[in-house]
Design a protein around this motif. Sequence first.
Motif, mmCIF file in Angstrom:
data_model
loop_
_atom_site.group_PDB
_atom_site.id
_atom_site.type_symbol
_atom_site.label_atom_id
_atom_site.label_comp_id
_atom_site.label_asym_id
_atom_site.label_seq_id
_atom_site.Cartn_x
_atom_site.Cartn_y
_atom_site.Cartn_z
ATOM 1 N N ASN A 119 0.861 -1.176 0.000
ATOM 2 C CA ASN A 119 0.000 0.000 0.000
ATOM 3 C C ASN A 119 0.900 1.230 0.000
ATOM 4 O OD1 ASN A 119 -2.616 -1.228 0.080
ATOM 5 N ND2 ASN A 119 -2.175 -1.820 2.175
ATOM 6 N N THR A 120 0.749 2.062 -1.021
ATOM 7 C CA THR A 120 1.541 3.270 -1.160
ATOM 8 C C THR A 120 0.625 4.485 -1.013
ATOM 9 O OG1 THR A 120 1.241 3.583 -3.543
ATOM 10 C CG2 THR A 120 2.940 2.015 -2.859
ATOM 11 N N PRO A 121 1.182 5.675 -0.906
ATOM 12 C CA PRO A 121 0.328 6.878 -0.871
ATOM 13 C C PRO A 121 -0.521 7.041 -2.138
ATOM 14 C CG PRO A 121 2.532 7.411 -0.108
ATOM 15 C CD PRO A 121 2.580 6.001 -0.620
ATOM 16 N N LEU A 122 -0.088 6.429 -3.239
ATOM 17 C CA LEU A 122 -0.840 6.521 -4.490
ATOM 18 C C LEU A 122 -1.929 5.457 -4.600
ATOM 19 C CD1 LEU A 122 2.171 7.059 -6.921
ATOM 20 C CD2 LEU A 122 0.602 8.805 -6.027
ATOM 21 N N GLY A 123 -1.807 4.365 -3.819
ATOM 22 C CA GLY A 123 -2.762 3.267 -3.869
ATOM 23 C C GLY A 123 -2.063 1.940 -3.686
ATOM 24 N N LYS A 124 -2.764 0.874 -4.022
ATOM 25 C CA LYS A 124 -2.228 -0.484 -3.830
ATOM 26 C C LYS A 124 -1.452 -0.926 -5.069
ATOM 27 C CE LYS A 124 -3.633 -5.162 -2.665
ATOM 28 N NZ LYS A 124 -4.752 -6.040 -2.315
ATOM 29 N N MET A 125 -0.334 -1.650 -4.811
ATOM 30 C CA MET A 125 0.485 -2.188 -5.885
ATOM 31 C C MET A 125 0.781 -3.653 -5.568
ATOM 32 S SD MET A 125 4.042 -0.654 -7.448
ATOM 33 C CE MET A 125 4.583 -0.125 -5.847
ATOM 34 N N VAL A 126 0.646 -4.509 -6.574
ATOM 35 C CA VAL A 126 0.956 -5.930 -6.441
ATOM 36 C C VAL A 126 2.062 -6.249 -7.440
ATOM 37 C CG1 VAL A 126 0.080 -8.286 -6.520
ATOM 38 C CG2 VAL A 126 -1.422 -6.426 -5.788
ATOM 39 N N ILE A 127 3.183 -6.788 -6.922
ATOM 40 C CA ILE A 127 4.316 -7.131 -7.761
ATOM 41 C C ILE A 127 4.443 -8.648 -7.792
ATOM 42 C CG2 ILE A 127 6.806 -6.837 -8.121
ATOM 43 C CD1 ILE A 127 6.534 -4.338 -6.265
ATOM 44 N N PHE A 128 4.570 -9.195 -8.990
ATOM 45 C CA PHE A 128 4.720 -10.635 -9.187
ATOM 46 C C PHE A 128 6.151 -10.903 -9.620
ATOM 47 C CE2 PHE A 128 0.330 -9.569 -9.879
ATOM 48 C CZ PHE A 128 -0.370 -10.585 -9.249
ATOM 49 N N TYR A 129 6.858 -11.740 -8.844
ATOM 50 C CA TYR A 129 8.225 -12.120 -9.164
ATOM 51 C C TYR A 129 8.222 -13.545 -9.686
ATOM 52 C CZ TYR A 129 9.714 -8.147 -6.299
ATOM 53 O OH TYR A 129 9.912 -6.892 -5.790
ATOM 54 N N GLY A 130 8.917 -13.759 -10.787
ATOM 55 C CA GLY A 130 9.072 -15.090 -11.363
ATOM 56 C C GLY A 130 10.540 -15.495 -11.307
ATOM 57 N N LYS A 131 10.757 -16.771 -11.163
ATOM 58 C CA LYS A 131 12.119 -17.294 -11.084
ATOM 59 C C LYS A 131 12.682 -17.498 -12.485
ATOM 60 C CE LYS A 131 14.577 -21.040 -8.760
ATOM 61 N NZ LYS A 131 14.377 -22.261 -7.991
ATOM 62 N N GLU A 132 13.918 -17.072 -12.676
ATOM 63 C CA GLU A 132 14.573 -17.255 -13.982
ATOM 64 C C GLU A 132 15.063 -18.666 -14.138
ATOM 65 O OE1 GLU A 132 17.649 -14.287 -14.423
ATOM 66 O OE2 GLU A 132 16.294 -13.197 -15.708
#
Length: 132
Positions: A119-132
């Motif tokens: 949760n940031t001041p701009l709104g919600k962010m979801v980051i998806f990390y994938g394995k190389e």
Amino acid sequence: MKNIIWFSLSVIAFVWLASCSSPESKLIGTWKVSDVETNFDEQSVSPEMLNQVIDMQKQTYFRILNDSTMAIISNDNTHEAKWVLNPDDNTITFFFEGMETTPNTLGKYSDGMIISETNTPLGKMVIFYGKE
């Protein structure tokens, strides 16, 4: 007698293989951003600003080196940290040396991905990390 020996060896091999495939061992490797989802207030964020925020997230990645050490790489800077997987909810936390009492949440391991919700001041962010 031979059957007992073979059975014992089979049990030992099974236990050894099961211990090698621990959840932590699945995390070892390099993880990079595969997707970023944002739920920002469109009235306060321009498309250019949104693209800049997403690009900043894609510049940071990490390497899980073993069952306790990771390297966080961002803009030609590398930081070493210790990490822990909570087996109850698959949440990964990390902390820097000397800051063990204030862990940071990296994300939750699920279906071969690490998912980080912020949760940031701009709104919600979801980051998806994938394995190389």
